[in-house]
Design a protein around this motif. Structure first.
Motif, PDB file in Angstrom:
ATOM      1  N   PHE A 189      24.217  40.969  35.372  1.00  0.00           N
ATOM      2  CA  PHE A 189      23.589  40.020  34.453  1.00  0.00           C
ATOM      3  C   PHE A 189      23.483  40.695  33.091  1.00  0.00           C
ATOM      4  N   THR A 190      24.222  40.186  32.117  1.00  0.00           N
ATOM      5  CA  THR A 190      24.216  40.720  30.761  1.00  0.00           C
ATOM      6  C   THR A 190      23.599  39.666  29.859  1.00  0.00           C
ATOM      7  N   SER A 191      22.636  40.084  29.019  1.00  0.00           N
ATOM      8  CA  SER A 191      21.924  39.094  28.212  1.00  0.00           C
ATOM      9  C   SER A 191      21.621  39.600  26.811  1.00  0.00           C
ATOM     10  N   VAL A 192      21.345  38.647  25.938  1.00  0.00           N
ATOM     11  CA  VAL A 192      20.838  38.926  24.601  1.00  0.00           C
ATOM     12  C   VAL A 192      19.543  38.144  24.462  1.00  0.00           C
ATOM     13  N   ARG A 193      18.466  38.871  24.138  1.00  0.00           N
ATOM     14  CA  ARG A 193      17.168  38.220  23.950  1.00  0.00           C
ATOM     15  C   ARG A 193      16.310  39.087  23.031  1.00  0.00           C
ATOM     16  N   THR A 216      19.456  47.809  25.135  1.00  0.00           N
ATOM     17  CA  THR A 216      19.681  48.484  23.862  1.00  0.00           C
ATOM     18  C   THR A 216      18.579  48.091  22.875  1.00  0.00           C
ATOM     19  N   PRO A 217      18.360  48.898  21.848  1.00  0.00           N
ATOM     20  CA  PRO A 217      17.390  48.505  20.814  1.00  0.00           C
ATOM     21  C   PRO A 217      17.759  47.196  20.132  1.00  0.00           C
TER      22      PRO A 217
END
Length: 111
Positions: free
Chosen positions: A18-22, A54-55
Motif C-alpha cells: 500500500f503506497t500513499s500520499v497524505r 518520507t518527510p
C-alpha cells in the motif's frame, strides 16, 4: 530500540503493498491506524507488516499474508472497508495497492 523487519517467512506467501500520499498527521488517522493494526493481527494467516513514511508525505506499508484467503479476509473486513472509504474522502491525496505472490525471500541481520 532498533526497528525489527519481518523475516524468515517460508514462501510461498502474499504481499499487499500500500503506497500513499497524505498530509503528515491528519485528524483521526493515528487512532484509525491503531485500530486497523488490531484487526489485521487477528486474521488467521496474517504474518506481519512493515511501514515507512518520507518527510514529504509518501508512505509505504507492506503486509504479509500466508494465502489469498487471509488477504481477502483483510480486504473484506467491514471496519477496514469503512476506514478505506473514510481515507479516500478525508486523508489521502492518492494511493495504490499492489498484490504479489512471493516465491523466494531471504534476509540478513547483523549480530
Amino acid at each position: 530500540m532498533t526497528p525489527k523487519l519481518v523475516a524468515d517467512i517460508q514462501p510461498p506467501y502474499y504481499t499487499a503493498v500500500f503506497t500513499s500520499v497524505r498530509p503528515e498527521a491528519p485528524e483521526g488517522y493515528s487512532e484509525t491506524s491503531s485500530r486497523m493494526q488490531e484487526i489485521v493481527r487477528d486474521i488467521p494467516g496474517f504474518l506481519g507488516y512493515e511501514t515507512a513514511r518520507t518527510p514529504g508525505g509518501i508512505g509505504i506499508t507492506v503486509a504479509y499474508f500466508r494465502d489469498l484467503e487471509s488477504l481477502d479476509a483483510w480486504r473484506l473486513d467491514t471496519e477496514h472497508q469503512a476506514a478505506k472509504a473514510y481515507g479516500r474522502e478525508h486523508w489521502y491525496e492518492s494511493y495504490s495497492v499492489h498484490i504479489g505472490k512471493v516465491e523466494r525471500s531471504y534476509s540478513f541481520e547483523r549480530e
